[in-house]
Design a protein around this motif. Sequence first.
Motif, short mmCIF file in Angstrom:
data_model
loop_
_atom_site.label_atom_id
_atom_site.label_comp_id
_atom_site.label_asym_id
_atom_site.label_seq_id
_atom_site.Cartn_x
_atom_site.Cartn_y
_atom_site.Cartn_z
N ALA A 1 0.83 -1.20 0.00
CA ALA A 1 0.00 0.00 0.00
C ALA A 1 0.87 1.25 0.00
CB ALA A 1 -0.91 0.00 1.23
N SER A 2 0.24 2.39 -0.34
CA SER A 2 0.94 3.67 -0.24
C SER A 2 0.90 4.15 1.20
CB SER A 2 0.27 4.69 -1.16
OG SER A 2 -1.11 4.83 -0.81
N ALA A 3 1.84 4.99 1.56
CA ALA A 3 1.91 5.49 2.94
C ALA A 3 0.76 6.45 3.23
CB ALA A 3 3.24 6.20 3.16
N LEU A 4 0.19 6.33 4.41
CA LEU A 4 -0.86 7.24 4.85
C LEU A 4 -0.21 8.50 5.41
CD1 LEU A 4 -3.21 4.74 6.72
CD2 LEU A 4 -3.77 6.01 4.63
N PRO A 5 -0.70 9.67 5.05
CA PRO A 5 -0.10 10.91 5.55
C PRO A 5 -0.45 11.16 7.02
CG PRO A 5 -2.06 11.41 4.29
CD PRO A 5 -1.82 9.93 4.14
N SER A 6 0.31 12.00 7.66
CA SER A 6 -0.01 12.43 9.02
C SER A 6 -1.38 13.08 9.02
CB SER A 6 1.05 13.43 9.51
OG SER A 6 0.74 13.87 10.81
N GLY A 7 -2.20 12.75 10.01
CA GLY A 7 -3.55 13.30 10.08
C GLY A 7 -4.59 12.46 9.39
N ALA A 8 -4.17 11.38 8.72
CA ALA A 8 -5.15 10.50 8.06
C ALA A 8 -6.08 9.90 9.10
CB ALA A 8 -4.42 9.40 7.30
N THR A 9 -7.34 9.74 8.73
CA THR A 9 -8.33 9.17 9.64
C THR A 9 -8.30 7.66 9.57
OG1 THR A 9 -9.78 11.09 9.40
CG2 THR A 9 -10.77 9.07 10.26
N VAL A 10 -8.00 7.03 10.70
CA VAL A 10 -7.90 5.57 10.77
C VAL A 10 -8.92 5.08 11.79
CG1 VAL A 10 -6.41 3.59 11.30
CG2 VAL A 10 -5.44 5.62 10.18
N LEU A 11 -9.86 4.30 11.34
CA LEU A 11 -10.89 3.73 12.20
C LEU A 11 -10.45 2.36 12.69
CD1 LEU A 11 -13.80 3.47 13.39
CD2 LEU A 11 -14.50 2.61 11.13
N VAL A 12 -10.45 2.18 14.01
CA VAL A 12 -10.15 0.87 14.60
C VAL A 12 -11.42 0.38 15.29
CG1 VAL A 12 -8.70 -0.48 16.14
CG2 VAL A 12 -7.75 1.54 15.00
N ILE A 13 -11.97 -0.73 14.81
CA ILE A 13 -13.22 -1.24 15.36
C ILE A 13 -12.98 -2.60 16.01
CG2 ILE A 13 -13.91 -2.20 13.11
CD1 ILE A 13 -16.84 -1.53 13.98
N ALA B 1 -20.12 -5.59 16.12
CA ALA B 1 -19.22 -4.71 15.37
C ALA B 1 -19.71 -4.53 13.94
CB ALA B 1 -17.81 -5.28 15.38
N ARG B 2 -20.17 -5.60 13.35
CA ARG B 2 -20.71 -5.50 11.99
C ARG B 2 -21.89 -4.54 11.95
NH1 ARG B 2 -23.21 -10.61 8.46
NH2 ARG B 2 -23.84 -9.36 6.63
N GLY B 3 -22.74 -4.60 12.98
CA GLY B 3 -23.91 -3.73 13.02
C GLY B 3 -23.54 -2.26 13.16
N ARG B 4 -22.39 -1.95 13.77
CA ARG B 4 -21.96 -0.57 13.96
C ARG B 4 -21.17 -0.01 12.80
NH1 ARG B 4 -18.13 0.25 17.76
NH2 ARG B 4 -17.60 -1.92 18.12
N LEU B 5 -20.58 -0.88 12.02
CA LEU B 5 -19.58 -0.44 11.05
C LEU B 5 -20.14 0.50 9.98
CD1 LEU B 5 -16.70 -0.57 9.99
CD2 LEU B 5 -17.33 -2.61 8.69
N GLU B 6 -21.27 0.18 9.42
CA GLU B 6 -21.80 1.00 8.32
C GLU B 6 -21.98 2.46 8.74
OE1 GLU B 6 -25.58 1.18 5.19
OE2 GLU B 6 -25.30 -0.57 6.49
N GLY B 7 -22.53 2.66 9.94
CA GLY B 7 -22.72 4.03 10.42
C GLY B 7 -21.40 4.75 10.63
N LEU B 8 -20.41 4.03 11.15
CA LEU B 8 -19.09 4.63 11.38
C LEU B 8 -18.42 5.01 10.06
CD1 LEU B 8 -17.85 2.24 14.20
CD2 LEU B 8 -18.27 4.70 14.44
N LEU B 9 -18.54 4.15 9.08
CA LEU B 9 -17.93 4.44 7.77
C LEU B 9 -18.59 5.66 7.13
CD1 LEU B 9 -17.60 0.83 6.29
CD2 LEU B 9 -15.76 2.27 7.19
N SER B 10 -19.90 5.73 7.25
CA SER B 10 -20.64 6.85 6.67
C SER B 10 -20.31 8.15 7.38
CB SER B 10 -22.15 6.56 6.76
OG SER B 10 -22.90 7.65 6.27
N GLU B 11 -20.18 8.10 8.70
CA GLU B 11 -19.92 9.31 9.49
C GLU B 11 -18.49 9.79 9.35
OE1 GLU B 11 -19.60 10.61 14.21
OE2 GLU B 11 -20.52 8.70 13.66
N LEU B 12 -17.53 8.87 9.43
CA LEU B 12 -16.12 9.25 9.50
C LEU B 12 -15.43 9.35 8.14
CD1 LEU B 12 -15.16 6.95 12.51
CD2 LEU B 12 -15.51 9.43 12.58
N ARG B 13 -15.91 8.57 7.18
CA ARG B 13 -15.25 8.48 5.87
C ARG B 13 -13.74 8.28 6.04
NH1 ARG B 13 -18.83 9.51 2.00
NH2 ARG B 13 -20.70 10.72 2.53
#
Length: 240
Positions: free
Chosen positions: A55-67, A108-120
């Motif tokens: 993968a390419s490197a993620l820049p500083s400040g990139a949003t990383v979701l840990v579920i 976790a599966r039930g929460r994920l869609e909302g988190l992805l939509s909110e946080l992008r």
Amino acid sequence: MRYCWPIRPDSSSTFAVSTYYPRSASFPLQLGRAILLVCAALLLAACGDRGPARASALPSGATVLVIGDSLVAGTGASRAQSWPAVLAETTGWSVVNAGVPGHTSADARGRLEGLLSELRPDAVIIAIGGNDFLRRVGEDTTRGNIEAMLTASKAAATHVALVAIPEPSMGGQMLGMLSDHALYERLADEHQVALVADAVSETLSQENYRADRIHANADGYAYMAGRVAETLAEAGWLNR
């Protein structure tokens, strides 16, 4: 000179004569083709085991979701000492800790869609399954939930990783020899995502890194964060 027994011109004669002919001159060519086919098959199999592309490197400040569950939330220490918090300090990423104690893969599966939509998010790290194993949820159910999460995450983010969770083993823990559940390597291979192997298993195998039987302490989460960062750097997520 070739010899054969005299035979009658019936249906068996062809077989009788052919058994006395010398080996065809094309045999070495046929053998060579067979060897080439075997080599090609081995090369294809090796290519299939290469894993995801770097993968390419993620820049500083990139949003990383840990579920995940309590091991993401930081149970056994504090949320500020959880491994996602330490990972944020180490990488400069904006890491969102979406760990909820007691949650299963279905939760976790039930929460994920909302988190992805909110946080992008730019990246998603999935670390779930421990409560499934402790509650003896069927492996097919756990697998289906994590597969759905991987599919949704890959559609929403450029970087996706799966953290392997150890298979419950009282003996393995006592001996300091916990090992990852085989489910995670298979899922990572099938979905071509980065696999964070052994980070949780190694942490919970060491008594000085545990707060209790199934949770890390502050030192353990720091160690876990280091192992996660190391693996993600190898996958190209970090410039080192």
